[in-house]
Design a protein around this motif. Structure first.
Motif, PDB file in Angstrom:
ATOM      1  N   UNK A  92     -10.803 -11.264  -3.049  1.00  0.00           N
ATOM      2  CA  UNK A  92     -11.522 -10.003  -3.234  1.00  0.00           C
ATOM      3  C   UNK A  92     -10.743  -9.183  -3.947  1.00  0.00           C
ATOM      4  N   UNK A  93     -11.458  -8.215  -4.493  1.00  0.00           N
ATOM      5  CA  UNK A  93     -11.049  -6.889  -5.214  1.00  0.00           C
ATOM      6  C   UNK A  93     -10.835  -5.678  -4.448  1.00  0.00           C
ATOM      7  N   UNK A  94     -11.259  -5.814  -3.196  1.00  0.00           N
ATOM      8  CA  UNK A  94     -11.480  -4.632  -2.292  1.00  0.00           C
ATOM      9  C   UNK A  94     -10.441  -4.603  -1.283  1.00  0.00           C
ATOM     10  N   UNK A  95      -9.621  -3.693  -1.163  1.00  0.00           N
ATOM     11  CA  UNK A  95      -8.389  -3.651  -0.096  1.00  0.00           C
ATOM     12  C   UNK A  95      -9.475  -3.342   1.148  1.00  0.00           C
ATOM     13  N   UNK A  96     -10.396  -2.628   1.176  1.00  0.00           N
ATOM     14  CA  UNK A  96     -11.027  -2.436   2.785  1.00  0.00           C
ATOM     15  C   UNK A  96     -11.584  -3.810   2.916  1.00  0.00           C
ATOM     16  N   UNK A  97     -11.634  -4.741   2.339  1.00  0.00           N
ATOM     17  CA  UNK A  97     -11.986  -6.096   2.518  1.00  0.00           C
ATOM     18  C   UNK A  97     -10.946  -6.946   3.359  1.00  0.00           C
ATOM     19  N   UNK A  98      -9.541  -6.279   3.259  1.00  0.00           N
ATOM     20  CA  UNK A  98      -8.558  -7.436   3.771  1.00  0.00           C
ATOM     21  C   UNK A  98      -8.889  -7.601   5.311  1.00  0.00           C
ATOM     22  N   UNK A  99      -8.559  -9.061   5.537  1.00  0.00           N
ATOM     23  CA  UNK A  99      -8.566  -9.373   6.891  1.00  0.00           C
ATOM     24  C   UNK A  99      -7.378  -9.233   7.604  1.00  0.00           C
ATOM     25  N   UNK A 100      -7.166  -9.677   8.766  1.00  0.00           N
ATOM     26  CA  UNK A 100      -5.685  -9.831   9.579  1.00  0.00           C
ATOM     27  C   UNK A 100      -5.022 -11.054   9.022  1.00  0.00           C
ATOM     28  N   UNK A 101      -4.022 -10.922   9.058  1.00  0.00           N
ATOM     29  CA  UNK A 101      -3.049 -12.002   8.885  1.00  0.00           C
ATOM     30  C   UNK A 101      -1.685 -11.652   9.365  1.00  0.00           C
ATOM     31  N   UNK A 102      -0.892 -12.855   9.422  1.00  0.00           N
ATOM     32  CA  UNK A 102       0.598 -12.769   9.990  1.00  0.00           C
ATOM     33  C   UNK A 102       1.268 -11.819   8.919  1.00  0.00           C
ATOM     34  N   UNK A 103       1.105 -11.993   7.837  1.00  0.00           N
ATOM     35  CA  UNK A 103       1.850 -11.128   6.775  1.00  0.00           C
ATOM     36  C   UNK A 103       1.121 -10.979   5.485  1.00  0.00           C
ATOM     37  N   UNK A 104       1.289  -9.935   4.723  1.00  0.00           N
ATOM     38  CA  UNK A 104       0.619  -9.440   3.416  1.00  0.00           C
ATOM     39  C   UNK A 104       1.820  -9.371   2.491  1.00  0.00           C
ATOM     40  N   UNK A 105       1.795 -10.263   1.537  1.00  0.00           N
ATOM     41  CA  UNK A 105       2.608 -10.398   0.337  1.00  0.00           C
ATOM     42  C   UNK A 105       2.067  -9.665  -0.812  1.00  0.00           C
ATOM     43  N   UNK A 162       0.772 -22.490  12.615  1.00  0.00           N
ATOM     44  CA  UNK A 162       0.456 -22.001  11.386  1.00  0.00           C
ATOM     45  C   UNK A 162       0.568 -20.482  10.945  1.00  0.00           C
ATOM     46  N   UNK A 163       1.193 -20.516   9.716  1.00  0.00           N
ATOM     47  CA  UNK A 163       1.342 -18.873   9.352  1.00  0.00           C
ATOM     48  C   UNK A 163       0.202 -18.503   8.416  1.00  0.00           C
ATOM     49  N   UNK A 164      -0.250 -17.394   8.664  1.00  0.00           N
ATOM     50  CA  UNK A 164      -1.525 -16.994   7.812  1.00  0.00           C
ATOM     51  C   UNK A 164      -1.052 -15.836   6.975  1.00  0.00           C
ATOM     52  N   UNK A 165      -1.226 -16.165   5.820  1.00  0.00           N
ATOM     53  CA  UNK A 165      -0.769 -15.015   4.648  1.00  0.00           C
ATOM     54  C   UNK A 165      -1.950 -14.535   3.879  1.00  0.00           C
ATOM     55  N   UNK A 166      -1.789 -13.295   3.391  1.00  0.00           N
ATOM     56  CA  UNK A 166      -2.598 -12.788   2.343  1.00  0.00           C
ATOM     57  C   UNK A 166      -2.017 -12.345   1.302  1.00  0.00           C
ATOM     58  N   UNK A 167      -2.177 -12.493   0.224  1.00  0.00           N
ATOM     59  CA  UNK A 167      -1.585 -12.523  -1.081  1.00  0.00           C
ATOM     60  C   UNK A 167      -2.198 -11.408  -1.903  1.00  0.00           C
ATOM     61  N   UNK A 168      -1.390 -10.544  -2.361  1.00  0.00           N
ATOM     62  CA  UNK A 168      -1.873  -9.530  -3.098  1.00  0.00           C
ATOM     63  C   UNK A 168      -1.253  -9.525  -4.613  1.00  0.00           C
ATOM     64  N   UNK A 169      -1.970  -9.575  -5.548  1.00  0.00           N
ATOM     65  CA  UNK A 169      -1.546  -9.665  -6.789  1.00  0.00           C
ATOM     66  C   UNK A 169      -1.806 -10.881  -7.605  1.00  0.00           C
ATOM     67  N   UNK A 170      -1.721 -11.066  -9.079  1.00  0.00           N
ATOM     68  CA  UNK A 170      -2.027 -12.371  -9.549  1.00  0.00           C
ATOM     69  C   UNK A 170      -1.255 -12.575 -10.827  1.00  0.00           C
ATOM     70  N   UNK A 171      -0.006 -12.053 -10.956  1.00  0.00           N
ATOM     71  CA  UNK A 171       0.844 -12.437 -11.759  1.00  0.00           C
ATOM     72  C   UNK A 171       1.524 -13.852 -11.634  1.00  0.00           C
ATOM     73  N   UNK A 172       2.805 -14.175 -12.392  1.00  0.00           N
ATOM     74  CA  UNK A 172       3.309 -15.287 -12.312  1.00  0.00           C
ATOM     75  C   UNK A 172       3.830 -15.718 -10.921  1.00  0.00           C
ATOM     76  N   UNK A 173       4.495 -14.794 -10.243  1.00  0.00           N
ATOM     77  CA  UNK A 173       5.018 -15.059  -9.006  1.00  0.00           C
ATOM     78  C   UNK A 173       4.007 -15.145  -7.888  1.00  0.00           C
ATOM     79  N   UNK A 174       2.768 -14.208  -8.078  1.00  0.00           N
ATOM     80  CA  UNK A 174       1.702 -14.501  -7.032  1.00  0.00           C
ATOM     81  C   UNK A 174       1.113 -15.923  -7.154  1.00  0.00           C
ATOM     82  N   UNK A 175       1.081 -16.402  -8.477  1.00  0.00           N
ATOM     83  CA  UNK A 175       0.338 -17.742  -8.600  1.00  0.00           C
ATOM     84  C   UNK A 175       1.075 -18.773  -8.137  1.00  0.00           C
TER      85      UNK A 175
END
Lengths: 271, 271
Positions: A49-62, A1-14
């Protein structure tokens, strides 16, 4: 299982969020956006979240954010030596802060919030700074049923430019046809099958081979009548420029009595 | 059963022949062409001739010949008061000799001998000089699973012009993208899903609503970089003209600091 954290909320992110969510081999571990309101409606199905300091661990941050925000966001990330990726067609991979391992995950498709997309049709252009991440990026593309292509920054920027021609400019030609047909109260629906067939034709045949029409066959009479029909000077200029371009591509001489020695060979620009 | 006699052997005639042949409610009674060699290979399945004097009786005579030949061929027909039709997008219905009842049967689609066509997708523009023939023409369109539209000569000529924009010019944009991507050794296949999606999008959404990209959002930085990337002056001119056209359509001002009073309302040209 690949864990992803998504940053942004535009069309591509959605669209990416939806594709990852429906994939069995990807888990969206977290969704970050600077402005919380854009992602708050997803709070019941994914950690937001809206806080970068809250970001968890993940395989990739997009980072699916605007071109101008990528560099700064990559600097602001409060961690090092993890894998981060942007999704832009034009930003260099080196514009991201080198404290992290970097990659590009560029989806070559037109996105709008309204239109549903079949993700399995989308080519994904992949680039990495660390070779060891290439297979991981390919796996991520495969996880959302997309076709990965290894593409460097210069090629990606050229694809981005080409995409403007086949997407934005083509769509503007549709728009002009819509305007022209409207003036004579013609239902735009009549043109839709032709629009679709034109796009289908080049799926199996080069655009060079697929070309037809008055410009290609140097049908001066029809071209002259069309120019007379066009009311807008702007549309006329576009008609003339693209007619000249087709003639050039297909080696049609513009002066009727030019000797054949001046003629471009027909296959000069052909594939 | 509708009996049809086909005149001509170009792309339209050939596609029509195949469509009529596979229809249960149409019989091709005869196929005429001035040059016999083009139709001789069909001689075992349909009656063929290169002599107008040999033409039999039929419900309709369809002249699928070049625009310039229609008028003369209609004069040369050795009979009167029967129903004849041409298949041209630009020739007036009155250009045919009035000794016969006249109609137009214009298929709004791109034809090439190589590409197979799904006939049921094709809109057929119908026009008649005698009202009593309108239903017959609609029945003929229905017999080949096509959608008939009643369209007068002026509208048909406007459609023909619009078709050049959405077909020939669009295809030339594909060609330019092919040229541009070739210079960086990019596989043109990567662009094909985008080409198809762009055409699909306007099947349910107006081109105005479907537009995206740097011109629409007035992204000067990207436009400037694209112009720098383009090597050909001709491609640069097309980029600039279509970018200006998109800006105009979407009410984007070209001068950054123009006051909003000079701004076109966003919906002025929208549908």
């Amino acid at each position: 299982m690949i864990s992803v954290i998504l940053l942004g909320a535009g069309n591509v992110a959605t669209h990416l969020y939806k594709a990852f969510k429906s994939s069995e081999s990807v888990k969206v571990a977290q969704w970050y956006n600077r402005s919380y309101s854009s992602i708050s409606s997803y709070a019941n199905e994914v950690e937001t979240t809206d806080q970068l300091s809250d970001l968890k661990e993940a395989d990739i941050y997009i980072m699916a954010v605007s071109d101008d925000s990528i560099s700064q966001l990559s600097k602001d990330l409060p961690f090092e030596n993890r894998l981060i990726a942007h999704t832009s067609g034009s930003v260099s991979i080196h514009d991201m802060d080198k404290k992290n391992q970097r990659a590009v995950f560029y989806l070559l498709q037109t996105f709008s919030k309204e239109a549903e997309l079949n993700f399995s049709e989308i080519p994904i252009c992949i680039e990495v700074t660390e070779k060891l991440n290439l297979q991981f990026m390919k796996d991520l593309a495969a996880a959302v049923d997309c076709k990965p292509y290894k593409i460097n920054t210069e090629q990606r920027q050229t694809l981005h430019l080409s995409a403007v021609f086949v997407n934005n400019f083509t769509n503007q030609l549709y728009r002009i046809a819509h305007e022209i047909s409207d003036t004579k109260s013609i239902n735009f629906d009549i043109l839709k099958p032709l629009i679709l067939e034109t796009a289908k034709k080049v799926q199996d045949m080069s655009p060079y081979m697929a070309q037809t029409g008055p410009a290609k066959r140097n049908d001066k009479k029809t071209i002259k009548r069309h120019l007379k029909q066009i009311e807008s000077e702007e549309h006329k200029a576009i008609y003339e420029l693209l007619t000249t371009s087709i003639k050039k591509t297909h080696g049609v001489t513009t002066h009727r009595k030019t000797k054949s020695i001046h003629k471009k060979p027909k296959n000069e620009t052909g594939h």
